[in-house]
Design a protein around this motif. Structure first.
Motif, mmCIF file in Angstrom:
data_model
loop_
_atom_site.group_PDB
_atom_site.id
_atom_site.type_symbol
_atom_site.label_atom_id
_atom_site.label_comp_id
_atom_site.label_asym_id
_atom_site.label_seq_id
_atom_site.Cartn_x
_atom_site.Cartn_y
_atom_site.Cartn_z
ATOM 1 N N LEU A 123 120.475 46.878 -33.082
ATOM 2 C CA LEU A 123 121.052 46.158 -34.221
ATOM 3 C C LEU A 123 122.573 46.108 -34.118
ATOM 4 O O LEU A 123 123.189 45.076 -34.431
ATOM 5 N N ARG A 124 123.159 47.200 -33.664
ATOM 6 C CA ARG A 124 124.615 47.190 -33.467
ATOM 7 C C ARG A 124 125.004 46.222 -32.353
ATOM 8 O O ARG A 124 126.052 45.561 -32.417
ATOM 9 N N HIS A 125 124.128 46.148 -31.322
ATOM 10 C CA HIS A 125 124.387 45.213 -30.212
ATOM 11 C C HIS A 125 124.316 43.774 -30.719
ATOM 12 O O HIS A 125 125.156 42.932 -30.356
ATOM 13 N N TYR A 126 123.335 43.473 -31.573
ATOM 14 C CA TYR A 126 123.221 42.134 -32.145
ATOM 15 C C TYR A 126 124.483 41.800 -32.953
ATOM 16 O O TYR A 126 124.976 40.672 -32.932
ATOM 17 N N ASP A 127 124.980 42.782 -33.676
ATOM 18 C CA ASP A 127 126.185 42.594 -34.485
ATOM 19 C C ASP A 127 127.372 42.287 -33.587
ATOM 20 O O ASP A 127 128.160 41.362 -33.855
ATOM 21 N N ALA A 128 127.532 43.058 -32.516
ATOM 22 C CA ALA A 128 128.662 42.871 -31.605
ATOM 23 C C ALA A 128 128.630 41.494 -30.959
ATOM 24 O O ALA A 128 129.668 40.873 -30.702
ATOM 25 N N LEU A 129 127.408 40.982 -30.679
ATOM 26 C CA LEU A 129 127.273 39.656 -30.063
ATOM 27 C C LEU A 129 127.409 38.531 -31.078
ATOM 28 O O LEU A 129 127.500 37.358 -30.700
ATOM 29 N N GLY A 130 127.397 38.852 -32.350
ATOM 30 C CA GLY A 130 127.440 37.820 -33.384
ATOM 31 C C GLY A 130 126.086 37.194 -33.605
ATOM 32 O O GLY A 130 125.970 36.138 -34.229
ATOM 33 N N LEU A 131 125.026 37.828 -33.077
ATOM 34 C CA LEU A 131 123.687 37.262 -33.179
ATOM 35 C C LEU A 131 123.093 37.507 -34.574
ATOM 36 O O LEU A 131 122.527 36.596 -35.196
ATOM 37 N N VAL A 132 123.211 38.742 -35.090
ATOM 38 C CA VAL A 132 122.782 39.068 -36.451
ATOM 39 C C VAL A 132 123.852 39.973 -37.055
ATOM 40 O O VAL A 132 123.913 41.168 -36.724
ATOM 41 N N ARG A 133 124.676 39.416 -37.870
ATOM 42 C CA ARG A 133 125.737 40.197 -38.514
ATOM 43 C C ARG A 133 125.348 40.480 -39.958
ATOM 44 O O ARG A 133 124.981 39.552 -40.698
ATOM 45 N N PRO A 134 125.423 41.736 -40.369
ATOM 46 C CA PRO A 134 125.097 42.041 -41.776
ATOM 47 C C PRO A 134 126.084 41.346 -42.707
ATOM 48 O O PRO A 134 127.277 41.247 -42.407
ATOM 49 N N THR A 135 125.556 40.860 -43.794
ATOM 50 C CA THR A 135 126.415 40.081 -44.709
ATOM 51 C C THR A 135 127.324 40.964 -45.546
ATOM 52 O O THR A 135 128.257 40.467 -46.179
ATOM 53 N N SER A 178 115.650 49.278 -32.785
ATOM 54 C CA SER A 178 116.512 50.460 -32.819
ATOM 55 C C SER A 178 117.861 50.137 -33.460
ATOM 56 O O SER A 178 118.328 48.983 -33.426
ATOM 57 N N THR A 179 118.478 51.152 -34.042
ATOM 58 C CA THR A 179 119.808 50.953 -34.620
ATOM 59 C C THR A 179 120.809 50.560 -33.549
ATOM 60 O O THR A 179 121.736 49.775 -33.812
ATOM 61 N N ARG A 180 120.586 51.063 -32.347
ATOM 62 C CA ARG A 180 121.485 50.701 -31.240
ATOM 63 C C ARG A 180 121.407 49.205 -30.956
ATOM 64 O O ARG A 180 122.429 48.544 -30.744
ATOM 65 N N GLY A 217 119.615 52.027 -41.055
ATOM 66 C CA GLY A 217 118.473 52.879 -40.736
ATOM 67 C C GLY A 217 117.180 52.340 -41.302
ATOM 68 O O GLY A 217 116.144 52.325 -40.632
ATOM 69 N N GLU A 218 117.192 51.882 -42.553
ATOM 70 C CA GLU A 218 116.011 51.320 -43.188
ATOM 71 C C GLU A 218 115.600 50.008 -42.525
ATOM 72 O O GLU A 218 114.407 49.733 -42.330
ATOM 73 N N VAL A 219 116.590 49.182 -42.148
ATOM 74 C CA VAL A 219 116.300 47.928 -41.466
ATOM 75 C C VAL A 219 115.622 48.201 -40.125
ATOM 76 O O VAL A 219 114.640 47.544 -39.740
ATOM 77 N N ALA A 220 116.141 49.157 -39.383
ATOM 78 C CA ALA A 220 115.569 49.507 -38.084
ATOM 79 C C ALA A 220 114.115 49.930 -38.250
ATOM 80 O O ALA A 220 113.247 49.558 -37.453
ATOM 81 N N ARG A 221 113.833 50.732 -39.293
ATOM 82 C CA ARG A 221 112.464 51.201 -39.513
ATOM 83 C C ARG A 221 111.532 50.047 -39.862
ATOM 84 O O ARG A 221 110.435 49.945 -39.326
ATOM 85 N N ARG A 222 111.978 49.156 -40.729
ATOM 86 C CA ARG A 222 111.130 48.048 -41.165
ATOM 87 C C ARG A 222 110.938 47.000 -40.072
ATOM 88 O O ARG A 222 109.866 46.429 -39.922
#
Length: 337
Positions: free
Chosen positions: A17-29, A13-15, A4-9
């Motif tokens: 960010l989740r899509h980026y994660d699913a694609l392997g484009l930006v995965r949280p460490t 959108s959080t949606r 949530g904080e990442v999305a704001r900064r």
């Protein structure tokens, strides 16, 4: 940092960010004890990189390749993006021009819109026959916009299609002259020629004035087309160009006929005779010029040209003398002499 904080900064959108994660484009460490995504400063920088590349019009697949492939060359990608963007802008500009054309025609109903769209499609055809067919198709009482027809006639190289466009433009009403007039001053000589041919078929004093102005054009073809059209409208200023056409043998028969029409006015007839007398004296070594002048003199009304023809009947060149003598005889037999 949680999602949530990442999305704001990051302004994402959080949606997404989740899509980026699913694609392997930006995965949280990392993950929290509760299993929530936790992003490091490096993850956030990567998000900004992704968003920056997205702003250039890159697809997510292209972005993933750009960020992961060490051998990836930005210059090649940017060059490709430039070309694709230029193509898209060109298509959108063409669409905008079409919409403006339809809007300018002030269609009263869908029939008018469809007629203009049909004409636009037809004029885009690479086949001259298809373009001509589009112009000559039954209009069903739907007026075609003069601006569209003018733009098409100024770009058309095929003489048959150009003729059909000029015919349609003449039927478009008083807007025809205004739509073509700026092209008379074009730096492109081909456009000036097409403009004068179009104006020659348009009625009105404004068209006549434009033709008169074109008599001084730097291009001889523009001057000739303008002289023939202006002379037919009674513009005496066309006389020098028409006489020159007879002398040069360029559309000399048409020029002679127009001079014959202008010579119905006695004052103009005197000027035309004076011009031809000067040409006879100025070409003593060119019998072909004197023959053309003799033939043109025969187009003048009444007895106007008889004396000059009798003078040429004594020409030292036998062909000139015979032709002039025969034409003088024809003039002597005209009714009303």
């Amino acid at each position: 940092m949680l999602i949530g904080e990442v999305a704001r900064r990051a302004g994402v959108s959080t949606r997404m960010l989740r899509h980026y994660d699913a694609l392997g484009l930006v995965r949280p460490t990392g993950r929290t004890v509760g299993g929530y995504r936790e992003y490091s400063e490096a993850d956030i920088r990567r998000i900004f990189h992704v968003e920056g590349l997205r702003s250039l019009g890159m697809s997510l697949r292209q972005i993933g390749r750009a960020l992961e492939d060490p051998a990836f060359t930005p210059a090649a990608l940017v060059g490709d993006l430039v070309r694709r963007t230029e193509d898209r802008l060109k298509r959108e500009q063409e669409l905008l021009e079409r919409l403006r054309t339809i809007d300018a025609s002030a269609p009263s109903g869908w029939q008018g819109v469809l007629r203009v769209v049909e004409l636009l499609h037809g004029l885009d055809s690479p086949r001259a026959a298809r373009r001509q067919q589009a112009v000559l198709a039954p209009a069903e009482d739907v007026p075609l916009p003069a601006e569209l027809l003018a733009r098409a006639v100024l770009a058309e190289a095929d003489p048959n299609v150009a003729g059909a466009l000029r015919w349609a433009l003449a039927r478009a009403g008083s807007d025809g002259v205004a739509s073509v007039a700026p092209a008379v001053r074009s730096a492109d000589v081909a456009i000036r020629r097409r403009a004068i041919l179009a104006i020659a078929e348009l009625p009105g004093d404004e068209a006549t004035a434009l033709l008169a102005d074109a008599l001084g054009d730097a291009d001889p073809d523009v001057r000739r087309h303008a002289a023939l059209a202006a002379g037919r409208r009674g513009t005496a200023a066309a006389t020098p160009v028409l006489v020159a056409m007879v002398v040069e043998g360029t559309n000399d028969v048409e020029a002679a006929e127009v001079l014959g029409t202008l010579a119905r006015d006695p004052a103009r007839a005197e000027r035309i005779l004076g011009a031809f007398a000067g040409e006879i004296a100025g070409h003593p070594a060119d019998p072909a010029v004197r023959i053309r002048v003799a033939q043109a003199l025969a187009e003048l009304p009444g007895t106007t040209a008889h004396a000059l023809l009798r003078q040429l009947a004594g020409d030292e060149d036998r062909a000139v003398a015979l032709i002039a003598s025969a034409l003088a005889g024809v003039l002597e037999e005209r009714p009303g002499r």
